[in-house]
Motif scaffolding. Structure first.
Motif, mmCIF file in Angstrom:
data_model
loop_
_atom_site.group_PDB
_atom_site.id
_atom_site.type_symbol
_atom_site.label_atom_id
_atom_site.label_comp_id
_atom_site.label_asym_id
_atom_site.label_seq_id
_atom_site.Cartn_x
_atom_site.Cartn_y
_atom_site.Cartn_z
ATOM 1 N N ILE A 1 73.541 -51.611 -96.893
ATOM 2 C CA ILE A 1 73.985 -51.899 -95.553
ATOM 3 C C ILE A 1 75.142 -50.746 -94.958
ATOM 4 O O ILE A 1 75.519 -51.082 -94.076
ATOM 5 C CB ILE A 1 74.412 -53.468 -95.270
ATOM 6 C CG1 ILE A 1 75.673 -53.785 -96.146
ATOM 7 C CG2 ILE A 1 73.367 -54.448 -95.660
ATOM 8 C CD1 ILE A 1 76.510 -55.227 -95.930
ATOM 9 N N GLY A 2 75.452 -49.923 -95.757
ATOM 10 C CA GLY A 2 76.239 -48.931 -95.156
ATOM 11 C C GLY A 2 77.505 -49.224 -95.459
ATOM 12 O O GLY A 2 78.539 -48.480 -94.843
ATOM 13 N N MET A 3 77.963 -49.788 -96.678
ATOM 14 C CA MET A 3 79.399 -49.907 -96.908
ATOM 15 C C MET A 3 79.866 -49.016 -97.552
ATOM 16 O O MET A 3 79.094 -48.533 -98.670
ATOM 17 C CB MET A 3 79.799 -51.301 -97.505
ATOM 18 C CG MET A 3 79.300 -52.541 -96.333
ATOM 19 S SD MET A 3 79.958 -53.972 -96.929
ATOM 20 C CE MET A 3 81.834 -53.728 -96.291
ATOM 21 N N LYS A 4 81.077 -48.511 -97.823
ATOM 22 C CA LYS A 4 81.574 -47.416 -98.981
ATOM 23 C C LYS A 4 82.257 -48.367 -100.024
ATOM 24 O O LYS A 4 83.135 -49.182 -99.713
ATOM 25 C CB LYS A 4 82.515 -46.541 -98.344
ATOM 26 C CG LYS A 4 82.761 -45.498 -99.014
ATOM 27 C CD LYS A 4 83.732 -44.358 -98.340
ATOM 28 C CE LYS A 4 84.371 -43.444 -99.163
ATOM 29 N NZ LYS A 4 85.530 -42.645 -98.496
ATOM 30 N N LEU A 5 82.019 -48.196 -101.017
ATOM 31 C CA LEU A 5 82.409 -48.858 -102.300
ATOM 32 C C LEU A 5 83.861 -48.350 -103.039
ATOM 33 O O LEU A 5 83.569 -46.954 -103.241
ATOM 34 C CB LEU A 5 81.613 -49.365 -103.482
ATOM 35 C CG LEU A 5 80.589 -50.125 -103.209
ATOM 36 C CD1 LEU A 5 79.770 -50.093 -101.734
ATOM 37 C CD2 LEU A 5 79.592 -50.607 -104.290
ATOM 38 N N PHE A 6 84.805 -49.211 -103.385
ATOM 39 C CA PHE A 6 85.758 -48.873 -103.965
ATOM 40 C C PHE A 6 86.055 -49.889 -105.244
ATOM 41 O O PHE A 6 85.474 -51.069 -105.049
ATOM 42 C CB PHE A 6 87.028 -48.946 -103.119
ATOM 43 C CG PHE A 6 86.946 -47.864 -101.936
ATOM 44 C CD1 PHE A 6 87.966 -46.692 -102.242
ATOM 45 C CD2 PHE A 6 86.463 -48.151 -100.769
ATOM 46 C CE1 PHE A 6 87.929 -45.738 -101.124
ATOM 47 C CE2 PHE A 6 86.402 -47.000 -99.916
ATOM 48 C CZ PHE A 6 87.195 -45.843 -99.932
ATOM 49 N N TYR A 7 86.816 -49.402 -106.237
ATOM 50 C CA TYR A 7 86.880 -50.298 -107.401
ATOM 51 C C TYR A 7 88.469 -50.354 -107.512
ATOM 52 O O TYR A 7 89.280 -49.227 -107.564
ATOM 53 C CB TYR A 7 86.277 -49.668 -108.443
ATOM 54 C CG TYR A 7 84.674 -49.469 -108.291
ATOM 55 C CD1 TYR A 7 83.834 -50.758 -108.356
ATOM 56 C CD2 TYR A 7 84.118 -48.445 -107.805
ATOM 57 C CE1 TYR A 7 82.532 -50.601 -108.096
ATOM 58 C CE2 TYR A 7 82.798 -48.353 -107.397
ATOM 59 C CZ TYR A 7 82.061 -49.449 -107.466
ATOM 60 O OH TYR A 7 80.568 -49.363 -106.900
ATOM 61 N N MET A 8 89.001 -51.647 -108.103
ATOM 62 C CA MET A 8 90.180 -51.937 -108.568
ATOM 63 C C MET A 8 90.541 -53.064 -109.256
ATOM 64 O O MET A 8 89.577 -53.769 -109.294
ATOM 65 C CB MET A 8 91.395 -51.382 -107.386
ATOM 66 C CG MET A 8 91.195 -52.627 -106.210
ATOM 67 S SD MET A 8 92.204 -52.371 -104.790
ATOM 68 C CE MET A 8 91.401 -50.905 -103.929
ATOM 69 N N THR A 9 91.470 -53.153 -110.018
ATOM 70 C CA THR A 9 91.862 -54.741 -110.574
ATOM 71 C C THR A 9 92.228 -55.510 -109.513
ATOM 72 O O THR A 9 92.656 -55.208 -108.409
ATOM 73 C CB THR A 9 92.967 -54.387 -111.549
ATOM 74 O OG1 THR A 9 94.311 -54.100 -110.824
ATOM 75 C CG2 THR A 9 92.758 -53.247 -112.680
ATOM 76 N N PRO A 10 92.072 -56.834 -109.867
ATOM 77 C CA PRO A 10 92.309 -57.828 -108.730
ATOM 78 C C PRO A 10 94.054 -57.899 -108.650
ATOM 79 O O PRO A 10 94.312 -58.326 -107.267
ATOM 80 C CB PRO A 10 91.980 -59.112 -109.609
ATOM 81 C CG PRO A 10 91.392 -58.903 -110.807
ATOM 82 C CD PRO A 10 91.575 -57.390 -111.182
#
Lengths: 285, 285
Positions: A162-171
């Motif tokens: 759906i065109g979102m850009k993904l980022f990853y991190m800790t809570p």
């Protein structure tokens, strides 16, 4: 694929509308505490059917928790209990630390994906949902290594499609950053709105004299208390620190005004002007 | 009719663009401390010619002071000294008490009209001017009984003809109200922008995690320090009190979050939600 949306509001509804355009064969099941919201979601074509939670879970490939964050906390353990093997549950909550900690304590943790889209408006309910809300925006996934690779892959595919850009991190990182770039804006707007309302007993006077600048600054004061009270509560340590930092700067600025220290006041504002660069990027998104 | 615009920025430029559409035969003279701004104003068709202040005054039917408010204070006495008999000077400054007090001390007070349009953006300079800024917005005139009837009539006609709605009040009322509905929003946005910038040393992190809600709340932090420092200084007593009220509410809200008093927090936000009615009126304007 059957996708159940638990809480068909602005976010859950907008997610469903965007995904169903990309996955026309998927079936969307809605679960909502409000019968009125359920009917509206059916009427707007957000979901194909409304079911009680148990029945929805039993037939789901994917369950999306899109309720206020206190309800996510109260639903998540039983959803993980009842979820069919191989199915995935993801949440879209604005806090991540308490939700992830609760998930960590559950044996079915791998079926869970913790997500948060950086998008919203000051409006709520299925009537506020629109399919353009999420595309082009950023999405944060927390603790990805704790999700089963298949669950993570499914969630990532849907958000990317759906065109979102993904980022990853800790809570922990998520909740700290969000306290500053999102939660604080909401507190500041609620307090600004109330300050003006308490001073100007006559709403007409505010209306006559306010310009669009006031409207923009205070816009988030229209947001749903039911959604925001649990966010502030779950992220209270970070929000409290962000608020303390903000109050300290306001007091510093007040002292500059009281002392008629115009050069220092100019310097304070010039440093704040740097935000222009950031905002121009956001507006282009 | 020859209209001189002293300070061809967002407000002076937008005023000229709107008026010249209704008065195609009027001549517009620009006066600006910046040669670059003067050239840009000519190129954009805001004014017909750029002149030094003295020459512009000598041929003006109407002089519009549209500089930052400290410059209005420093120019007003000599403008009133030099203004031809029968000509009018009006100011568009965001503060009114010190400007009106200065005018009151001048023998040519009747030639002066104190005005303030409830409109603006976070941008400045002639490049930011656009003819749609003022039409449909409200305009406040202060101390109208101190202006000569002909000067008042000319100013009222121009503002009405470009579609503005006129309101009348004392400079004291103006500065008190504006501290709450405009000046406080700017302080709150400057401090919010700086709080986030000081915490998030990495601008990319703000950019990645901020949503349009943050953008809206902090937008006014892009505003010109040179314009706002003198406004806060001239209206310091009211702005200081508005800031004290705001800080007190923020501290109250912070205590509710720290104490995990969710019911009181819900109540606080529900009371702030009343601002929705006011904002819907502003957005429709």
């Amino acid at each position: 694929m059957t996708i159940s949306i638990i809480g068909i509001g602005l976010l859950g509804g907008s997610f469903a509308l965007a995904v169903r355009e990309k996955y026309p064969k998927a079936t969307f099941v809605g679960v909502d505490a409000s019968a009125v919201h359920g009917q509206l979601a059916l009427a707007k074509g957000i979901v194909d059917t409304i079911l009680p939670l148990d029945e929805a879970l039993a037939q789901s490939t994917l369950v999306v928790l899109a309720t206020p964050v206190n309800t996510i906390l109260s639903l998540l353990p039983s959803v993980l209990d009842q979820l069919p093997a191989g199915a995935t549950v993801l949440d879209l909550g604005s806090t991540k630390e308490s939700i992830c900690a609760l998930a960590d304590a559950h044996p079915n943790r791998p079926q869970f994906v913790a997500a948060h889209p950086m998008a919203g408006t000051e409006n709520s309910g299925p009537g506020a949902a629109f399919k353009e809300l999420l595309p082009g925006k950023n999405l944060i996934i927390c603790d990805r290594e704790k999700s089963h690779p298949d669950s993570l892959k499914l969630a990532e595919a849907l958000f990317s499609d759906i065109g979102m850009k993904l980022f990853y991190m800790t809570p922990q990182e998520h909740d700290l950053h969000l306290a500053y770039v999102s939660h604080l804006s909401h507190v500041s707007a609620f307090a600004l709105g109330l300050t003006v309302l308490e001073k100007e007993k006559d709403e007409q006077a505010i209306f006559d004299m306010a310009s669009t600048g006031f409207g923009s600054t205070v816009r988030l004061a229209k947001s749903s208390p039911q959604m925001w009270a649990p966010i502030f509560d779950q992220n209270r340590d970070n929000v409290s620190q962000a608020l303390a930092d903000y109050i300290e700067l306001l007091q510093r600025f007040k002292a500059l005004i009281d002392d008629r220290d115009v050069p220092a006041s100019l310097d304070f504002m010039a440093r704040a002007n740097v935000i222009r660069r950031v905002l121009e990027g956001i507006e282009k998104r």
